[in-house]
Structure formats: structure tokens, C-alpha cells
Design a protein around this motif. Structure first.
Motif, short mmCIF file in Angstrom:
data_model
loop_
_atom_site.label_atom_id
_atom_site.label_comp_id
_atom_site.label_asym_id
_atom_site.label_seq_id
_atom_site.Cartn_x
_atom_site.Cartn_y
_atom_site.Cartn_z
N HIS A 75 0.83 -1.21 0.00
CA HIS A 75 0.00 0.00 0.00
C HIS A 75 0.87 1.26 0.00
O HIS A 75 0.67 2.17 -0.81
N GLU A 76 1.84 1.31 0.90
CA GLU A 76 2.68 2.52 1.00
C GLU A 76 3.54 2.70 -0.26
O GLU A 76 3.75 3.82 -0.71
N HIS A 84 1.75 4.57 -2.83
CA HIS A 84 1.80 6.04 -2.72
C HIS A 84 3.07 6.58 -3.37
O HIS A 84 3.06 7.65 -3.96
N ASP A 88 -5.06 7.25 -1.87
CA ASP A 88 -5.89 6.35 -1.07
C ASP A 88 -7.29 6.32 -1.68
O ASP A 88 -7.81 7.35 -2.10
ZN ZN Z 1 -2.56 5.18 2.17
#
Ligand code: ZN
Length: 272
Positions: free
Chosen positions: A260-261, A264, A270
Motif C-alpha cells: 500500500h505505501e 503512494h 488512497d
Molecule cells: Zn494510504
């Protein structure tokens, strides 16, 4: 400048569309002032080749736009089509300066007066806009990112990553994250053993206690852009919480968090 980021990216992209970038040949080193006002050193290899040539061409574009946009901003009820019909065809959003401001004020939900001054200043000196569209001559490989903080990433085909946690479980999760995000062929990842040479530094609160203030209760990890230059991401860091690092190597939560990170770091927002 921060509150105008979204508008600036949009406007810079419009200009970028009208006169696209070209390719080139010699590298150049730079110490620059980043978007937060810090002096930062950006590796030569992150820039497009032949920066001087591009700067020259950007000045030529600015010289072309300047009298047209100056007249447009100074005569806010005159449509661009009456000033330069060819340009107006390529920039359908540029009707009259007043209409343009109204529309952008609605999009950005911001109060109009600051925008008027900002756009008027930029219309009188369009070089700054052109620099934004070019991302300060960093090589963004024409990959556009939908983020309010940055509109591109330096060399997305070479995402260098440093594991500052010294944790083998994180190393394993990073390998899986690379596989996941390399499904998008514009991105390629590799590990480096020097944080200075990394576009993504992976760390934790043991190694980076200053990031604790950015953690909200219940957060497992965060991604923080650390160097953004002319709205292009140059470096960011992923900070992991102690709770995440405690988990087993194969724990889906650990793996999911790292994936997930890293998303980014390649500009994924998100999903709310
Ligand atoms: Zn996030």
C-alpha cells in the motif's frame, strides 16, 4: 503557493499539452530549492539530458505566450479567441480571463481573489508555468500522476529503494511490493544500499523518531514526500510502525501495508 498546487498542476498540464516536450543528450548536476523552500541536491541522472536546450526552448515559449496572456489578463472580458484564434482552439478552457477564474475557483473551492492575482502574475510571466509543466526539467518520462502534492515522479522506470529498517521481513515485503507495482510497465524498482541514492527510503520509528508526529493513532505506516521539486517527486519515505514490524514475515497485514505505501510512492492515492 501550497493551496494553489492543484490549479498550478492543471494549468501547467494545459500548457504542456499545447507544446509537448522533446528529447535530448547531455546530463547536468543541480542544487535546487525544492517546493518546501529547502536547498536540496538532485542527482544528475534524474534530469532530462540537455537541460540548457530545454531552458532555451522554455524561454522561447514564454516569449511567445507573454504578450498574448498579458493582454488576456489585462482585458479580462476579452475571449482568448479574439486575441489569438489558433491558440484559443488548442486551449478551449481559456475563454475570457474572468470566465477562466470563475471556473477554476469552482474547481478548487477556493476564494477567487488570490487566484486572480496569481494567474495575472503568471500570465505576465509564463516562464514559471512552463517550468512547472516541465517539472523543472526532471525526467518524468511523461508519466503523469494524479496527486495534489506532485504531478510526476523523477525517472519512474528506475525507482531506487533503500531499506533503512535493516529488517529482513520488510525486505521480503518490498520484493512482493515491487512485483505488484511492476504490473504497471512504467515502473521498475531496485534496491540500493545508500539512502542518498534512493527515491524511496523505507524506515521506521526506531530509525526516524521525527516522523512520530506525522503518525495518527491506529496508523500502521505512512508515506511522506521528502523532496518535491517543481511538483515532481524526487524522494519520499515510507515510515513503518512498530506494530507492523512485529508481525510475521508472511502476515498479510505486513505485506499489504508495505504494498500500500509503495503504491503512494508511485502516485496512487488512497481510495476513499
Ligand atoms: Zn494510504
Amino acid at each position: 503557493m501550497k493551496k494553489f498546487r492543484g490549479i498550478l498542476i492543471t494549468f501547467a498540464m494545459i500548457i504542456g499539452l499545447v507544446l509537448p516536450l522533446f528529447s535530448n543528450s547531455v546530463a547536468e548536476a543541480k542544487v535546487v530549492t525544492d517546493d518546501e523552500g529547502q536547498q536540496v541536491d538532485i542527482p544528475d541522472s534524474y534530469f532530462v539530458k540537455d537541460v540548457a536546450e530545454k531552458e532555451k526552448s522554455a524561454h522561447q515559449r514564454a516569449d511567445f505566450y507573454k504578450p498574448i496572456f498579458t493582454y488576456w489578463a489585462d482585458n479580462p472580458n476579452t475571449p482568448l479567441s479574439s486575441i489569438n484564434a489558433d491558440l484559443a482552439k488548442k486551449m478551449p478552457d481559456f475563454t475570457t480571463f474572468n470566465d477562466f477564474l470563475d471556473r477554476y475557483n469552482r474547481v478548487s473551492h477556493s476564494n477567487g481573489e488570490g487566484n486572480r492575482e496569481l494567474f495575472s502574475a503568471l500570465a505576465h510571466d509564463p516562464y514559471e508555468f512552463i517550468l512547472l509543466g516541465n517539472h523543472g526539467f526532471l525526467d518524468d518520462e511523461s508519466v503523469r500522476i494524479n496527486s495534489l502534492i506532485y504531478g510526476a515522479i523523477a525517472k519512474p522506470s528506475d525507482m531506487t529503494v533503500y531499506n533503512g529498517t535493516g529488517n529482513a521481513k520488510i525486505q521480503n515485503a518490498l520484493s512482493l511490493a515491487f512485483k505488484e507495482w511492476e504490473k504497471d510497465p512504467r515502473f521498475h524498482f531496485r534496491m540500493v544500499n545508500d539512502s542518498q541514492k534512493a527515491k524511496v527510503v523505507v524506515t521506521d520509528l526506531n530509525h526516524d523518531s521525527t516522523s512520530a508526529k506525522s503518525f495518527e493513532p491506529g496508523f500502521q505506516a505512512i508515506f511522506l514526500p521528502t523532496i518535491v521539486y517543481q511538483q515532481c517527486l524526487v524522494q519520499g519515505k515510507i515510515v513503518l510502525s512498530p506494530d507492523i514490524e512485529k508481525l510475521d514475515m508472511n502476515d498479510p497485514e505486513l505485506i499489504h501495508t508495505v504494498i500500500h505505501e509503495m503504491g503512494h510512492a508511485v502516485g496512487r492515492p488512497d481510495l476513499i
